[in-house]
Design a protein around this motif. Structure first.
Motif, short mmCIF file in Angstrom:
data_model
loop_
_atom_site.label_atom_id
_atom_site.label_comp_id
_atom_site.label_asym_id
_atom_site.label_seq_id
_atom_site.Cartn_x
_atom_site.Cartn_y
_atom_site.Cartn_z
N GLY A 82 69.86 49.87 -2.89
CA GLY A 82 69.48 51.26 -3.24
C GLY A 82 70.89 51.40 -4.35
O GLY A 82 71.60 52.46 -4.47
N CYS A 83 71.48 50.17 -5.19
CA CYS A 83 72.76 50.56 -5.88
C CYS A 83 72.23 51.20 -6.94
O CYS A 83 70.84 51.39 -7.43
CB CYS A 83 73.49 49.38 -6.51
N GLU A 84 73.15 52.33 -7.89
CA GLU A 84 72.98 52.28 -8.96
C GLU A 84 73.49 51.63 -10.24
O GLU A 84 74.63 51.41 -10.23
CB GLU A 84 73.19 54.00 -9.29
N VAL A 85 72.30 51.14 -11.34
CA VAL A 85 72.66 49.79 -11.54
C VAL A 85 73.93 50.14 -12.96
O VAL A 85 72.12 50.55 -13.48
CB VAL A 85 72.08 49.29 -11.53
N ASP A 86 74.54 50.03 -13.63
CA ASP A 86 74.20 49.73 -15.19
C ASP A 86 74.28 48.70 -15.76
O ASP A 86 75.56 47.52 -14.80
CB ASP A 86 75.90 50.72 -15.60
N LEU A 87 73.44 48.06 -16.52
CA LEU A 87 73.49 46.31 -17.18
C LEU A 87 74.04 46.60 -18.39
O LEU A 87 73.96 47.33 -19.06
CB LEU A 87 71.63 46.25 -17.42
N ILE A 88 75.21 45.65 -18.53
CA ILE A 88 76.08 46.20 -20.18
C ILE A 88 76.34 44.40 -20.75
O ILE A 88 76.71 43.14 -19.72
CB ILE A 88 77.39 46.40 -19.12
N PHE A 95 71.27 37.06 -25.39
CA PHE A 95 70.32 36.13 -25.85
C PHE A 95 68.98 36.79 -26.49
O PHE A 95 68.02 35.59 -27.70
CB PHE A 95 69.83 35.32 -24.57
N ASN A 96 68.68 37.76 -25.88
CA ASN A 96 67.79 38.74 -26.76
C ASN A 96 68.03 39.55 -27.71
O ASN A 96 66.96 40.61 -27.74
CB ASN A 96 66.35 38.87 -26.05
N GLY A 97 69.39 40.21 -27.66
CA GLY A 97 69.46 41.49 -27.77
C GLY A 97 68.77 42.83 -26.58
O GLY A 97 69.26 43.87 -27.23
N LEU A 98 69.13 42.42 -25.61
CA LEU A 98 68.96 43.22 -24.64
C LEU A 98 67.38 43.73 -24.74
O LEU A 98 67.30 44.71 -23.50
CB LEU A 98 70.04 44.43 -24.87
N ARG A 102 66.01 45.50 -21.27
CA ARG A 102 65.09 47.09 -21.66
C ARG A 102 64.09 47.06 -21.22
O ARG A 102 62.72 48.01 -20.86
CB ARG A 102 65.30 47.61 -23.48
N ARG A 103 62.76 45.85 -21.65
CA ARG A 103 61.42 45.36 -21.31
C ARG A 103 60.92 45.67 -19.76
O ARG A 103 60.33 46.68 -19.56
CB ARG A 103 60.81 44.07 -21.80
N LEU A 104 61.90 45.21 -19.06
CA LEU A 104 61.70 45.12 -17.48
C LEU A 104 62.52 46.23 -16.90
O LEU A 104 61.60 46.91 -16.27
CB LEU A 104 63.22 43.97 -16.83
N VAL A 105 63.42 47.26 -17.55
CA VAL A 105 63.06 48.40 -16.85
C VAL A 105 62.45 49.20 -17.45
O VAL A 105 62.05 49.93 -16.15
CB VAL A 105 64.28 49.43 -17.62
N GLU A 106 61.34 49.08 -17.77
CA GLU A 106 60.40 49.69 -18.35
C GLU A 106 59.04 49.31 -17.61
O GLU A 106 57.83 49.85 -16.60
CB GLU A 106 59.66 49.24 -19.97
N VAL A 114 71.02 50.66 -19.36
CA VAL A 114 71.38 49.60 -20.38
C VAL A 114 72.08 49.98 -21.16
O VAL A 114 71.77 50.90 -22.23
CB VAL A 114 70.13 48.63 -21.36
N HIS A 115 73.03 49.36 -21.34
CA HIS A 115 73.99 49.91 -22.09
C HIS A 115 75.22 48.62 -23.37
O HIS A 115 74.87 47.33 -22.49
CB HIS A 115 75.72 50.56 -21.55
N GLU A 116 75.54 49.16 -24.54
CA GLU A 116 75.10 47.90 -25.56
C GLU A 116 76.92 48.40 -25.38
O GLU A 116 76.69 48.82 -26.48
CB GLU A 116 74.60 47.94 -26.76
N ILE A 117 77.80 47.40 -24.87
CA ILE A 117 79.14 47.25 -25.18
C ILE A 117 80.02 46.05 -25.78
O ILE A 117 79.68 45.20 -25.09
CB ILE A 117 79.57 47.69 -24.03
N ASP A 118 80.36 46.43 -26.59
CA ASP A 118 81.80 44.96 -26.79
C ASP A 118 82.49 45.22 -26.36
O ASP A 118 83.71 45.66 -26.71
CB ASP A 118 81.76 45.16 -28.40
N LEU A 119 83.06 44.39 -24.87
CA LEU A 119 84.55 44.05 -24.32
C LEU A 119 85.46 44.33 -24.79
O LEU A 119 86.47 44.55 -24.85
CB LEU A 119 83.83 43.70 -23.04
N ASP A 120 85.41 43.26 -26.26
CA ASP A 120 86.70 43.04 -26.53
C ASP A 120 86.94 44.39 -28.13
O ASP A 120 87.99 44.40 -27.87
CB ASP A 120 86.55 42.15 -27.63
N THR A 121 86.28 45.33 -28.64
CA THR A 121 86.31 45.96 -29.24
C THR A 121 86.37 47.68 -29.39
O THR A 121 86.95 48.54 -29.91
CB THR A 121 85.64 45.67 -31.71
N GLN A 122 86.21 48.16 -28.01
CA GLN A 122 85.62 49.01 -27.62
C GLN A 122 85.23 49.30 -26.63
O GLN A 122 84.35 49.81 -25.79
CB GLN A 122 84.25 49.84 -28.27
#
Length: 247
Positions: A82-88, A95-98, A102-106, A114-122
């Motif tokens: 029952g976790c609230e999940v952030d996929l980052i 591999f497939n640009g996330l 996103r398809r599995l969420v649907e 689903v969050h697009e985050i570059d951990l190095d720059t932002q």
């Protein structure tokens, strides 16, 4: 819940999810090709004593699966605990640009975000507090691992982390007992230019300490003698459960 039960449920979920992926296989991209759910075996080897029940403390909390690939493990934690999940993940290197996540969420359906985050720059996280972050197989892909580990320690109670480590440099110089990291050439280690820092075990433990983490459990898998940063058959991986001293 004892970890043996969680492991068996994770393996059953993996089979169900693989069957679902086969059924809804997209024509415009491929699923992430590696078995991320197999990390449950490494977590089984990692966790000892009272930490065998550590997932009880995570149940119902917000968690982040960082470097999530298609998000399989995060979906399992949502379904089972029952976790609230952030996929980052960083979409350009995913591999497939996330698109898989996103398809599995649907399709599942799931409330994971689903969050697009570059951990190095932002570097940023979607939430102020997390019960746990899963940071498996990502550390050596970061240009600035110190900053990321420090920021995670400010937001998360627990961190499950894995990364490649080395006991010797490519020329055989022993580094296992020194607090150092080897900077890979872009052509080393599978010719993957997104690989950067390979720590010695001593260096890894020191960066954990310097960034605000207590090492609760620690183990290594793979090559146990003279592991190095670049040779496929001398690949050693460290797995650790960390508890924040800052969150």
């Amino acid at each position: 819940m004892d970890f043996e039960t969680l492991r068996e449920r994770a393996l059953a979920y993996r089979e169900e999810l693989l069957a679902r992926k086969d059924k809804i296989a997209p024509a415009d991209f491929g699923w992430y090709p590696y078995d991320t759910m197999a990390n449950i075996f490494h977590l089984d080897a990692l966790l000892s004593g009272p930490q065998r029940q550590v997932f009880d403390s995570i149940a119902g909390t917000r968690i982040a699966d960082i470097g999530a690939a298609d998000g399989d493990f995060g979906f399992f934690l949502e379904d089972e605990l029952g976790c609230e999940v952030d996929l980052i993940d960083n979409a350009p290197t995913n591999f497939n640009g996330l698109r898989g996540a996103r398809r599995l969420v649907e399709e599942l359906p799931s409330r994971a975000q689903v969050h697009e985050i570059d951990l190095d720059t932002q570097f940023r996280l979607p939430a102020e507090r997390y019960g746990a972050v899963f940071f498996l197989g990502l550390l050596y892909h970061l240009k600035n691992p110190f900053l990321v580990l420090e920021r995670l320690a400010e937001r998360a109670e627990l961190c499950f982390v894995s990364t490649r480590i080395a006991q010797v440099t490519p020329d055989g110089t022993r580094i296992a007992d020194q607090p150092v990291a080897y900077l890979l050439d872009p052509a080393e280690a599978n010719d993957d230019a997104t690989n950067f820092w390979i720590f010695s075990e001593t260096g890894l433990r020191r960066i954990f300490d310097r960034t605000g983490w207590e090492v609760v459990d620690f183990t290594t898998v793979g090559c146990q003698e003279d592991s190095d940063p670049r040779t496929p058959d001398r690949d050693e991986r460290a797995f650790a459960l960390l508890r924040s001293r800052k969150a």
